[in-house]
Design an enzyme around this catalytic site. Structure first.
Site, PDB file in Angstrom:
ATOM      1  NE  ARG A  66      -3.550  -2.190   2.814  1.00  0.00           N
ATOM      2  CZ  ARG A  66      -3.311  -3.314   3.467  1.00  0.00           C
ATOM      3  NH1 ARG A  66      -2.117  -3.487   4.045  1.00  0.00           N
ATOM      4  NH2 ARG A  66      -4.225  -4.263   3.552  1.00  0.00           N
TER       5      ARG A  66
ATOM      6  CE  LYS B 231      -6.221  -0.465   4.649  1.00  0.00           C
ATOM      7  NZ  LYS B 231      -7.508  -0.611   3.922  1.00  0.00           N
TER       8      LYS B 231
ATOM      9  CG  HIS C  32      -4.404   0.687  -3.972  1.00  0.00           C
ATOM     10  ND1 HIS C  32      -3.753   0.457  -2.772  1.00  0.00           N
ATOM     11  CD2 HIS C  32      -5.436  -0.187  -3.993  1.00  0.00           C
ATOM     12  CE1 HIS C  32      -4.377  -0.482  -2.095  1.00  0.00           C
ATOM     13  NE2 HIS C  32      -5.401  -0.908  -2.822  1.00  0.00           N
TER      14      HIS C  32
ATOM     15  NE  ARG D 168      -3.092  -3.784  -1.249  1.00  0.00           N
ATOM     16  CZ  ARG D 168      -2.623  -4.575  -0.293  1.00  0.00           C
ATOM     17  NH1 ARG D 168      -1.321  -4.727  -0.149  1.00  0.00           N
ATOM     18  NH2 ARG D 168      -3.438  -5.217   0.517  1.00  0.00           N
TER      19      ARG D 168
ATOM     20  CG  HIS E 235      -6.414  -9.451   1.905  1.00  0.00           C
ATOM     21  ND1 HIS E 235      -6.767 -10.606   1.246  1.00  0.00           N
ATOM     22  CD2 HIS E 235      -5.970  -8.602   0.947  1.00  0.00           C
ATOM     23  CE1 HIS E 235      -6.542 -10.461  -0.057  1.00  0.00           C
ATOM     24  NE2 HIS E 235      -6.053  -9.264  -0.250  1.00  0.00           N
TER      25      HIS E 235
ATOM     26  CE1 TYR F 244      -8.090 -16.687   1.902  1.00  0.00           C
ATOM     27  CE2 TYR F 244      -7.889 -18.876   0.935  1.00  0.00           C
ATOM     28  CZ  TYR F 244      -8.409 -17.587   0.915  1.00  0.00           C
ATOM     29  OH  TYR F 244      -9.255 -17.218  -0.100  1.00  0.00           O
TER      30      TYR F 244
END
Length: 309
Positions: A158, A182, A253, A256, A279, A288
């Protein structure tokens, strides 16, 4: 009209379409569209030595990613078309499970594009290649810009992660970097060879010429030697996008999105990509299992077009 690939069991396909006609009363046009979708997927899978019933989550993700972005002179499909194809896959693999022809469901994590929402803008590999050649690497600023573009595409960062990257979190010997994403979550991301080379050139030749004797923790700096801001990064990317003929078509972005799409199209394992992207959606992350750093590096170098170890 799609031919019948050798990897397709025609009796399975006819039984599936017959069940849709009887149980759901689908129109002939819809049945033909489903048949075309499955034959298209079968052709894609046959190039990987797989058959329809043996398709994996990564296979289906790679196929849908390739449909969304297109290839060469073939444009990507619309969001509505992609939604229909994903619906076809879900229906088909649900039928295979009902008939006890498979055990798992490779579509359980496959997502359709949201309605009335544009798909993310993604560059082709050729467009990325053109963009990366724009900076003048005979100058300190050019070395910085080349390293920025290579790193964003190689690592899927990001904008805030790129500008916040610190020297202490960069390991060019191991070929990895650690970013704070994040929610303050740290993750490790492998770095491909081209990005490693560009970063080395920037750190050894370009950065000292700009920073001088200042103490600056950030990897990327502005022309005054201070930390690069997100606005400064946007200006750098926009300037080189313009000279590459991509003006108005991309932002930082976009690199990305291109990173993720190209890895999926190259066969990268979905769980590895989940880890590398970091994420923020906890529900998606929990789908996952956590992979070791070595597993991540193996998946990355096998799939990324500019890793080339």
């Amino acid at each position: 009209m799609w031919g019948m690939p050798a990897s397709v069991r025609e009796d399975h396909l006819l039984d599936f379409l017959g069940s849709l006609e009887l149980e759901r009363g689908l129109s002939r046009n819809t049945l033909e569209a489903y048949r075309t979708d499955l034959l298209q997927l079968a052709t894609f899978l046959s190039e990987k030595g797989r058959s329809l019933p043996n398709a994996t989550e990564s296979d289906l993700a790679a196929w849908t990613a390739s449909l969304a972005t297109g290839a060469g002179d073939v444009p990507g499909v619309s969001a509505a078309t992609l939604r229909r194809k994903v619906a076809c896959l879900r229906t088909y693999f649900k039928w295979l499970r009902r008939e006890e022809l498979i055990e798992g469901d490779p579509t359980r994590h496959l997502r359709s594009p949201a309605r009335d929402r544009r798909l993310p803008k993604v560059l082709s590999r050729e467009e990325v290649g053109a963009l990366l050649t724009q900076p003048d690497v005979t100058t300190a600023a050019g070395l910085r810009d080349r390293a920025i573009l290579e790193t964003m595409y190689a690592c899927g960062l990001r904008a805030s992660e790129l500008t916040g990257l610190e020297l202490a979190r960069l390991d060019l010997v191991e070929g990895t970097l650690r970013v704070i994403g994040k929610g303050g979550k740290e993750r490790m991301v492998p770095i491909g060879r081209d990005a490693q080379t560009s970063l080395s050139d920037w750190l050894e030749k370009g950065r000292p010429a700009i920073v001088g004797v200042k103490e600056e923790r950030r990897v990327f700096v502005n022309q005054r030697g201070g930390a690069l801001t997100r606005q400064g990064l946007h200006g750098i990317v926009s300037r080189h996008a313009k000279t590459a003929g991509l003006e108005g078509r991309m932002t930082p972005h976009t690199l990305r999105h291109s990173f993720a799409t190209h890895l999926l199209a190259g066969g990268c394992d979905l769980r590895a990509l989940q880890e590398m992207l970091g994420h923020a959606d906890a529900a998606t992350t929990q789908m996952y299992t956590h992979l070791s750093n070595e597993d991540l590096k193996e998946s990355y170098f096998a799939a990324h077009p500019r890793a080339r170890l």
